[in-house]
Design a protein around this motif. Structure first.
Motif, PDB file in Angstrom:
ATOM      1  N   ASP A  88       0.825  -1.205   0.000  1.00 50.27           N
ATOM      2  CA  ASP A  88       0.000   0.000   0.000  1.00 50.27           C
ATOM      3  C   ASP A  88       0.860   1.256   0.000  1.00 50.27           C
ATOM      4  O   ASP A  88       0.559   2.230  -0.700  1.00 50.27           O
ATOM      5  CB  ASP A  88      -0.938   0.009   1.214  1.00 50.27           C
ATOM      6  CG  ASP A  88      -2.063  -1.002   1.089  1.00 50.27           C
ATOM      7  OD1 ASP A  88      -2.341  -1.448  -0.044  1.00 50.27           O
ATOM      8  OD2 ASP A  88      -2.660  -1.356   2.134  1.00 50.27           O
ATOM      9  N   ARG A  89       1.945   1.232   0.768  1.00 51.06           N
ATOM     10  CA  ARG A  89       2.843   2.390   0.816  1.00 51.06           C
ATOM     11  C   ARG A  89       3.503   2.618  -0.546  1.00 51.06           C
ATOM     12  O   ARG A  89       3.600   3.755  -1.018  1.00 51.06           O
ATOM     13  CB  ARG A  89       3.889   2.189   1.899  1.00 51.06           C
ATOM     14  CG  ARG A  89       4.761   3.398   2.111  1.00 51.06           C
ATOM     15  CD  ARG A  89       5.690   3.267   3.269  1.00 51.06           C
ATOM     16  NE  ARG A  89       6.199   1.909   3.370  1.00 51.06           N
ATOM     17  CZ  ARG A  89       6.712   1.386   4.452  1.00 51.06           C
ATOM     18  NH1 ARG A  89       6.801   2.085   5.543  1.00 51.06           N
ATOM     19  NH2 ARG A  89       7.166   0.157   4.468  1.00 51.06           N
ATOM     20  N   CYS A  90       3.898   1.544  -1.217  1.00 48.80           N
ATOM     21  CA  CYS A  90       4.512   1.655  -2.533  1.00 48.80           C
ATOM     22  C   CYS A  90       3.501   2.206  -3.548  1.00 48.80           C
ATOM     23  O   CYS A  90       3.835   3.071  -4.374  1.00 48.80           O
ATOM     24  CB  CYS A  90       5.041   0.311  -3.001  1.00 48.80           C
ATOM     25  SG  CYS A  90       6.459  -0.261  -2.075  1.00 48.80           S
ATOM     26  N   ILE A  91       2.276   1.729  -3.485  1.00 44.80           N
ATOM     27  CA  ILE A  91       1.232   2.218  -4.392  1.00 44.80           C
ATOM     28  C   ILE A  91       0.992   3.698  -4.150  1.00 44.80           C
ATOM     29  O   ILE A  91       0.837   4.487  -5.097  1.00 44.80           O
ATOM     30  CB  ILE A  91      -0.056   1.394  -4.225  1.00 44.80           C
ATOM     31  CG1 ILE A  91       0.159  -0.013  -4.771  1.00 44.80           C
ATOM     32  CG2 ILE A  91      -1.233   2.064  -4.939  1.00 44.80           C
ATOM     33  CD1 ILE A  91      -0.964  -0.977  -4.471  1.00 44.80           C
ATOM     34  N   LEU A  93       3.099   5.876  -3.011  1.00 45.51           N
ATOM     35  CA  LEU A  93       4.242   6.630  -3.542  1.00 45.51           C
ATOM     36  C   LEU A  93       4.187   6.721  -5.055  1.00 45.51           C
ATOM     37  O   LEU A  93       4.555   7.751  -5.638  1.00 45.51           O
ATOM     38  CB  LEU A  93       5.560   5.963  -3.101  1.00 45.51           C
ATOM     39  CG  LEU A  93       5.917   6.111  -1.625  1.00 45.51           C
ATOM     40  CD1 LEU A  93       7.144   5.272  -1.304  1.00 45.51           C
ATOM     41  CD2 LEU A  93       6.161   7.555  -1.274  1.00 45.51           C
ATOM     42  N   LEU A  94       3.723   5.674  -5.704  1.00 45.18           N
ATOM     43  CA  LEU A  94       3.622   5.684  -7.161  1.00 45.18           C
ATOM     44  C   LEU A  94       2.476   6.589  -7.634  1.00 45.18           C
ATOM     45  O   LEU A  94       2.525   7.134  -8.733  1.00 45.18           O
ATOM     46  CB  LEU A  94       3.426   4.272  -7.691  1.00 45.18           C
ATOM     47  CG  LEU A  94       4.624   3.351  -7.570  1.00 45.18           C
ATOM     48  CD1 LEU A  94       4.241   1.926  -7.974  1.00 45.18           C
ATOM     49  CD2 LEU A  94       5.770   3.832  -8.431  1.00 45.18           C
ATOM     50  N   SER A  95       1.460   6.736  -6.813  1.00 39.08           N
ATOM     51  CA  SER A  95       0.296   7.540  -7.183  1.00 39.08           C
ATOM     52  C   SER A  95       0.580   9.022  -7.134  1.00 39.08           C
ATOM     53  O   SER A  95      -0.114   9.810  -7.764  1.00 39.08           O
ATOM     54  CB  SER A  95      -0.878   7.217  -6.249  1.00 39.08           C
ATOM     55  OG  SER A  95      -1.247   5.867  -6.376  1.00 39.08           O
TER      56      SER A  95
END
Length: 96
Positions: A88-91, A93-95
């Motif tokens: 979720d944290r990676c998503i 950051l990508l968003s």
């Protein structure tokens, strides 16, 4: 007197040339060492990543083939939840 001064100047120039050569050799060695360090860091990061992937595969195999005790189940769920939070944290950051 003038000859002695010229000799001293020549000696200083020769020493300066030697120092410049040594400096060039040291700079080349420093560059090579920096490159080797970066390669080692990359290799270490890859190795850590591989170990983590293998650990995950081992956990999946272990938990998939056996019945888990309540403590093992809690630890497994905690680990899965940690992975989900990381995803979720990676998503997020990508968003951005």
């Amino acid at each position: 007197m003038s000859q002695a001064i010229e000799d001293k100047i020549k000696q200083i120039q020769e020493k300066l040339v030697q120092l410049c050569r040594r400096n060039a050799v040291i700079e080349k060695e420093n560059t090579a060492l920096k490159l080797a360090l970066e390669e080692s860091k990359t290799s270490a990061a890859t190795a850590v990543s591989n170990v983590e992937a293998i650990q995950q595969q081992l956990d999946i195999a272990r938990y998939g083939n056996t019945q888990m005790s309540p403590d093992e189940r809690k630890a497994f769920e905690k680990r899965v939840n940690g992975y989900l939070k990381e995803i979720d944290r990676c998503i997020a950051l990508l968003s951005v």
